[in-house]
Write a protein that holds these residues in place. Sequence first.
Motif, PDB file in Angstrom:
ATOM      1  N   ALA A 539       0.810  -1.224   0.000  1.00 26.83           N
ATOM      2  CA  ALA A 539       0.000   0.000   0.000  1.00 26.83           C
ATOM      3  C   ALA A 539       0.842   1.272   0.000  1.00 26.83           C
ATOM      4  O   ALA A 539       0.301   2.366   0.025  1.00 26.83           O
ATOM      5  N   GLN A 540       2.179   1.135  -0.035  1.00 22.07           N
ATOM      6  CA  GLN A 540       3.046   2.296  -0.061  1.00 22.07           C
ATOM      7  C   GLN A 540       3.092   2.866  -1.477  1.00 22.07           C
ATOM      8  O   GLN A 540       3.452   2.165  -2.426  1.00 22.07           O
ATOM      9  N   VAL A 541       2.741   4.135  -1.637  1.00 22.27           N
ATOM     10  CA  VAL A 541       2.686   4.748  -2.963  1.00 22.27           C
ATOM     11  C   VAL A 541       3.897   5.646  -3.159  1.00 22.27           C
ATOM     12  O   VAL A 541       4.009   6.709  -2.561  1.00 22.27           O
ATOM     13  N   PHE A 542       4.846   5.181  -3.996  1.00 20.49           N
ATOM     14  CA  PHE A 542       6.019   5.967  -4.352  1.00 20.49           C
ATOM     15  C   PHE A 542       6.185   5.885  -5.869  1.00 20.49           C
ATOM     16  O   PHE A 542       5.922   4.834  -6.479  1.00 20.49           O
ATOM     17  N   PRO A 543       6.628   6.964  -6.532  1.00 20.71           N
ATOM     18  CA  PRO A 543       6.862   6.892  -7.974  1.00 20.71           C
ATOM     19  C   PRO A 543       8.045   5.984  -8.286  1.00 20.71           C
ATOM     20  O   PRO A 543       9.059   6.006  -7.601  1.00 20.71           O
ATOM     21  N   GLY A 544       7.901   5.153  -9.307  1.00 25.49           N
ATOM     22  CA  GLY A 544       8.974   4.258  -9.707  1.00 25.49           C
ATOM     23  C   GLY A 544       8.829   2.884  -9.082  1.00 25.49           C
ATOM     24  O   GLY A 544       8.030   2.674  -8.182  1.00 25.49           O
ATOM     25  N   ASP A 545       9.625   1.939  -9.565  1.00 32.00           N
ATOM     26  CA  ASP A 545       9.535   0.585  -9.014  1.00 32.00           C
ATOM     27  C   ASP A 545      10.896  -0.103  -8.957  1.00 32.00           C
ATOM     28  O   ASP A 545      10.979  -1.308  -8.985  1.00 32.00           O
ATOM     29  N   ASP A 546      11.985   0.686  -8.882  1.00 30.17           N
ATOM     30  CA  ASP A 546      13.303   0.069  -8.835  1.00 30.17           C
ATOM     31  C   ASP A 546      13.680  -0.294  -7.411  1.00 30.17           C
ATOM     32  O   ASP A 546      12.915  -0.085  -6.464  1.00 30.17           O
ATOM     33  N   VAL A 547      14.919  -0.817  -7.231  1.00 33.46           N
ATOM     34  CA  VAL A 547      15.362  -1.293  -5.922  1.00 33.46           C
ATOM     35  C   VAL A 547      15.441  -0.148  -4.922  1.00 33.46           C
ATOM     36  O   VAL A 547      15.078  -0.286  -3.752  1.00 33.46           O
ATOM     37  N   GLY A 548      15.888   1.012  -5.394  1.00 29.73           N
ATOM     38  CA  GLY A 548      15.998   2.171  -4.503  1.00 29.73           C
ATOM     39  C   GLY A 548      14.663   2.564  -3.918  1.00 29.73           C
ATOM     40  O   GLY A 548      14.566   2.910  -2.736  1.00 29.73           O
ATOM     41  N   VAL A 549      13.630   2.513  -4.740  1.00 32.30           N
ATOM     42  CA  VAL A 549      12.286   2.859  -4.274  1.00 32.30           C
ATOM     43  C   VAL A 549      11.809   1.841  -3.246  1.00 32.30           C
ATOM     44  O   VAL A 549      11.182   2.186  -2.243  1.00 32.30           O
ATOM     45  N   GLU A 550      12.114   0.556  -3.478  1.00 27.46           N
ATOM     46  CA  GLU A 550      11.707  -0.482  -2.531  1.00 27.46           C
ATOM     47  C   GLU A 550      12.353  -0.244  -1.160  1.00 27.46           C
ATOM     48  O   GLU A 550      11.705  -0.390  -0.125  1.00 27.46           O
ATOM     49  N   LEU A 551      13.633   0.152  -1.169  1.00 25.70           N
ATOM     50  CA  LEU A 551      14.315   0.437   0.097  1.00 25.70           C
ATOM     51  C   LEU A 551      13.704   1.653   0.789  1.00 25.70           C
ATOM     52  O   LEU A 551      13.562   1.697   2.013  1.00 25.70           O
ATOM     53  N   GLU A 552      13.310   2.635  -0.037  1.00 29.11           N
ATOM     54  CA  GLU A 552      12.683   3.841   0.515  1.00 29.11           C
ATOM     55  C   GLU A 552      11.345   3.496   1.166  1.00 29.11           C
ATOM     56  O   GLU A 552      11.000   4.016   2.226  1.00 29.11           O
ATOM     57  N   LYS A 553      10.599   2.604   0.517  1.00 26.25           N
ATOM     58  CA  LYS A 553       9.320   2.161   1.083  1.00 26.25           C
ATOM     59  C   LYS A 553       9.533   1.461   2.420  1.00 26.25           C
ATOM     60  O   LYS A 553       8.805   1.695   3.391  1.00 26.25           O
ATOM     61  N   GLU A 554      10.563   0.600   2.478  1.00 24.44           N
ATOM     62  CA  GLU A 554      10.848  -0.121   3.719  1.00 24.44           C
ATOM     63  C   GLU A 554      11.186   0.843   4.844  1.00 24.44           C
ATOM     64  O   GLU A 554      10.667   0.728   5.958  1.00 24.44           O
ATOM     65  N   GLN A 555      12.062   1.813   4.554  1.00 24.65           N
ATOM     66  CA  GLN A 555      12.472   2.761   5.585  1.00 24.65           C
ATOM     67  C   GLN A 555      11.290   3.584   6.093  1.00 24.65           C
ATOM     68  O   GLN A 555      11.201   3.892   7.282  1.00 24.65           O
ATOM     69  N   ALA A 556      10.376   3.919   5.168  1.00 23.45           N
ATOM     70  CA  ALA A 556       9.190   4.674   5.571  1.00 23.45           C
ATOM     71  C   ALA A 556       8.328   3.855   6.526  1.00 23.45           C
ATOM     72  O   ALA A 556       7.802   4.371   7.520  1.00 23.45           O
ATOM     73  N   LEU A 557       8.186   2.552   6.236  1.00 21.08           N
ATOM     74  CA  LEU A 557       7.404   1.673   7.119  1.00 21.08           C
ATOM     75  C   LEU A 557       8.088   1.483   8.467  1.00 21.08           C
ATOM     76  O   LEU A 557       7.442   1.513   9.511  1.00 21.08           O
ATOM     77  N   PHE A 558       9.423   1.300   8.440  1.00 22.46           N
ATOM     78  CA  PHE A 558      10.160   1.035   9.679  1.00 22.46           C
ATOM     79  C   PHE A 558      10.047   2.205  10.665  1.00 22.46           C
ATOM     80  O   PHE A 558      10.107   1.989  11.878  1.00 22.46           O
ATOM     81  N   SER A 559       9.901   3.423  10.149  1.00 20.23           N
ATOM     82  CA  SER A 559       9.887   4.589  11.044  1.00 20.23           C
ATOM     83  C   SER A 559       8.484   5.145  11.278  1.00 20.23           C
ATOM     84  O   SER A 559       8.321   6.328  11.573  1.00 20.23           O
TER      85      SER A 559
END
Length: 628
Positions: A539-559
């Motif tokens: 359910a995390q909405v970020f532009p793009g779908d590369d590895v960097g975006v996936e890490l950004e999504k994880e960090q957003a959830l972790f915090s």
Amino acid sequence: MKWPILRAFPSFSPRYLRPFIRICAQRSALTTGKKLHAMVLTTGLSTTENSFLLNTLLHLYASCGDISSAQKLFDEIPHSSKDAADWTSLMSSFSRQNRPHDSLLLFAQMLEKGAEIDDVAMVCLFSACAWLRDVGVGSQGHGRVVKMGFERRVKVCNALMDMYGKSGMVEEMRSVFSEMKEKNVVSWTVVLDGVLKWEGVSNGREVFDDMPHCNEVAWTIMIVGYVGNGFSKEGFLLLSQIVFHLGIKLNYITLCSLLSACAQSGDVAMGRWVHVYGLKMMGMEMDIMVETALLDMYAKCGRIDTAVKVFECMPRRNVVSWNALLSGLAMHGRGQLVINMFPRMIKEVLPDDLTFIAILIACSHSGMIDQGSYYFNSLQSVYGITPKIDHYACMVDLLGRAGRLEEAETLINKMPIPPNEVVLGSLLGSCNSHGKLQLAERLLQKLILMNPCNTEYHILVSNMYALAGKPDKANALRKVLKTKGISKVPGMSSIHVDGQLHQFSAGDKSHPKTREIYIMLEDMIQRLQSAGYVPNLSAQVFPGDDVGVELEKEQALFSHSEKLAVCFGLLSTKPGKPLYIFKNIRICRDCHAAIKIVSKIYDREIIVRDRNRFHCFKQGSCSCSDFW
């Protein structure tokens, strides 16, 4: 009241009878007043010219709260025989019965009939506008006050300021205050209340310190302002001043206000102090309102077992006490206990419409569809209660949570009253839980018309688009909010440690112990992942779908704020001690899954109160059974 002299009344003239009716009004002796009314009718005294007995009886019924009788008499009195007191007596009665719309309609009739508008009528008008937050009509009333020269009447100005204050118009409230030639303690208290609500405790304290004289109401408002906003230490300091230095004995209204503020902020330490104070001052025969506020406070602070103990120790209970208990149990997911206690309740008191809202919520949070349907269908036929919009909202929520969305939609279509935002919003939430995107899209259009500024609906459907693999539509919805300048309500989590409130937002780095919290967070995430935790990125909405975006999504959830509050709680409390966390919006799925595991890894009971209910995490499971 028993007066043998009543037997002699038939020979009395109306001028002798009116004082007795007034005494009945002063003493709220409605039964005796009705006997006098019957005597007036049977003797024909009401038809005597200039008797004004019906006017006096109108005031009796209005003051005693028998509004239907008061309105009936009001309609019977010829317009030529009505004075301003008759109009305002009925208006005041409407206000006391929480019927502000009727009060405004009556004021409009006064204008239409050319009745005299006095200062009491203006006070009633502003009271109704304050209740409805109707600044439009209130501002027109302000103009009339100036035109009629009532701006020197302190009571009128106080009511006008209260209307502005409750409506968030603080500048207008301050303007009226500054122009007042004469101010009393009520004037200052109204301003204090408005400033505290809209400008915060810092500005409120400035007003409080400037007050030439503070009564118990002003002290209570200031203390409640501190406690409700999480400034427990400041609240305790003021409380000690009023109790120990000024020697003021707190009454039941002050105690109830303090307990309500504790319930709002989750400050159980202050709540316990009030409990001890109440026992000391009132003994075991504590006021029923205070006891009810106590059990409500304990329930809303996550101590439901203590709330039950308070309830069981009450020497007498009314329907409000029972409703507070049932609502508390419902919030904690104790649906079966609510159903089991209901037969006991009806032996003591008569249930009302709020009782069944609590029952339906309990059934909804516990997945008890059959029981909920039974009580909903029994409302009118068994208990004589006409279902209100809130009952329908509960039933829609019950069916929706269980995945029976078609039945819920059918119920909405058959409702005798138009569905409101709560009803449709509930169904939209169920669409999110069960992936009904097409229905969600239809509901979103209706909800936008009802409340275009509510971000929750946009975000919820945006998340559904993301889950359905439609990121473009998800981003488009969020861009709509950005274009309109509407910002999402930020998620906040708070926790009380050592009498101090600590608040966190997502990614927060403002806390004095930020470094230790994030070290703890990193360790906690590693232990979670070792235990099988996988971040829920869908359910995390970020532009793009590369590895960097996936890490950004994880960090957003972790915090997320809940995780930060949990980390701070683990750092700041003794091992094995329960953590109580309060969140302003619904807990997210990822945090719910993570905290279940945290409760097992760290052997901690973690109680989270979100906007809808309590989640009690213990040894890897949650009291909601993942049904929320």
